[in-house]
Design an enzyme around this catalytic site. Structure first.
Site, mmCIF file in Angstrom:
data_model
loop_
_atom_site.group_PDB
_atom_site.id
_atom_site.type_symbol
_atom_site.label_atom_id
_atom_site.label_comp_id
_atom_site.label_asym_id
_atom_site.label_seq_id
_atom_site.Cartn_x
_atom_site.Cartn_y
_atom_site.Cartn_z
ATOM 1 C CG HIS A 88 42.692 48.675 24.802
ATOM 2 N ND1 HIS A 88 41.786 47.637 24.764
ATOM 3 C CD2 HIS A 88 42.964 48.997 23.516
ATOM 4 C CE1 HIS A 88 41.519 47.357 23.490
ATOM 5 N NE2 HIS A 88 42.225 48.154 22.709
ATOM 6 C CB CYS A 89 43.363 44.468 29.036
ATOM 7 S SG CYS A 89 43.203 45.368 30.594
ATOM 8 C CG ASN A 90 37.108 43.413 28.945
ATOM 9 O OD1 ASN A 90 36.632 44.150 28.080
ATOM 10 N ND2 ASN A 90 36.392 42.514 29.589
ATOM 11 C CB THR A 100 46.134 47.770 31.252
ATOM 12 O OG1 THR A 100 45.450 47.367 30.053
ATOM 13 C CG2 THR A 100 46.711 49.155 31.056
#
Lengths: 203, 203
Positions: free
Chosen positions: A111-113, A119
């Site tokens: 995950h990223c934001n 991602t």
């Protein structure tokens, strides 16, 4: 997770997925940033690790959740700004990809934001390793990025050199045997068959 | 599928996914209508069955592919017209859902024409069975439907009564044990434990 609850639907068992959650492969998931609301759902994944793609420190409550669940955090700090567009660093994605395809880290959540760009780039590079045609890779990227799709990300995925990872895999053979009953797995030196050169693994 | 090809990328091994392809769960996939271009990719899934949600006859070349691969076809003819909006038949979705959660049919691919509406409704009902919160179910529906999202489909998913399926599962216990190393499976009469009432299966 309750799938059978004597015909009753129990409110407190309802599971909230993180934004943009999806399964990528058996043992590989992707999403936006998970918060405490999602911890109940994340427990059902029996995660062994998280690949986190932002430079910001991981939140305290998430770290506590990881410690309680014995989940290892791999952080790869990639800037996420769109304006001016920052090109994704290939070396960092390569390092993350190596963690990602190592089944000792599975099940793993990337995950990223928002689960769109960083991602999407990492998953796109995984798809190239899997020999997906580029139009299929782009379609998947865009399904998650939607209107926020970035041409710089698509260019990054297209030009990302997967050959060097194949070279790296000379020492660790990634033997993909398909889905379902037959499972892919990594073979390591001590458990590998008696071959010294990489094999062509086809299904 | 070749993941390691001695450092060489071989054009003819490149895999084309069907439109809107994705993994739903371990052993459950979704997509738009697959054509001959996608057969190479579909082979890598080792499919045991296909749940086809359109009323039109299955194309001859697809039937040949299924016969060659020993894949069983389950057809549930649901009209796909948007204008005037046709409500999805609940009984048909329920019948398809029973096929879908029976692991004897896995790995299974669900598809309709574009993998948006009929497929989205079926997957949405599966998510309700899995106790996903409705906003997560809708988000996933919309990720695949995009701008073609239909309010009638969302209403159908919201009002679909999953309790009757839970009742049906009194005889066939669907014991969900999570992802990763622990696998969910159906237990059948002859292999079930000695209980006469459904159990609450939690992870």
């Amino acid at each position: 997770m309750c799938l059978i609850v004597d015909g009753e639907h129990q409110k407190d068992d309802v599971l909230v997925t993180p934004t943009n959650f999806s399964m990528v492969e058996d043992g590989i998931y992707r999403s936006g940033f998970p918060g405490p609301d999602n911890f109940g759902f994340l427990k059902t994944l029996n995660l062994r690790s998280i690949v986190y793609l932002c430079p910001e420190p991981y939140p305290e409550e998430n770290l506590k959740f990881l410690a309680a669940q014995n989940i290892q955090l791999f952080q790869f700090g990639i800037e996420g700004k769109a304006d001016p567009p920052v090109s994704v660093p290939g070396d960092t994605i390569m390092a993350a990809l190596k963690i990602l395809i190592d089944v000792r880290n599975h099940p793993v959540l990337i995950h990223c934001n928002r689960g769109k760009h960083r991602t999407g780039c990492l998953v796109g590079c995984l798809r190239k390793l899997q020999n997906w045609v580029l139009s299929s890779v782009f379609e998947e990227y865009q399904r998650f990025a939607g209107r926020k799709s970035r041409i710089t990300d698509l260019e990054f995925i297209e030009t990302f050199d997967i050959k060097s990872l194949r070279q790296c895999l000379y020492s660790v053979i990634y033997q993909y045997q398909g889905y379902g009953s037959k499972k892919r797995r990594l073979l390591y030196g001590e458990e590998s068959f008696s071959y010294s050169k990489p094999r062509v693994t086809s299904i």
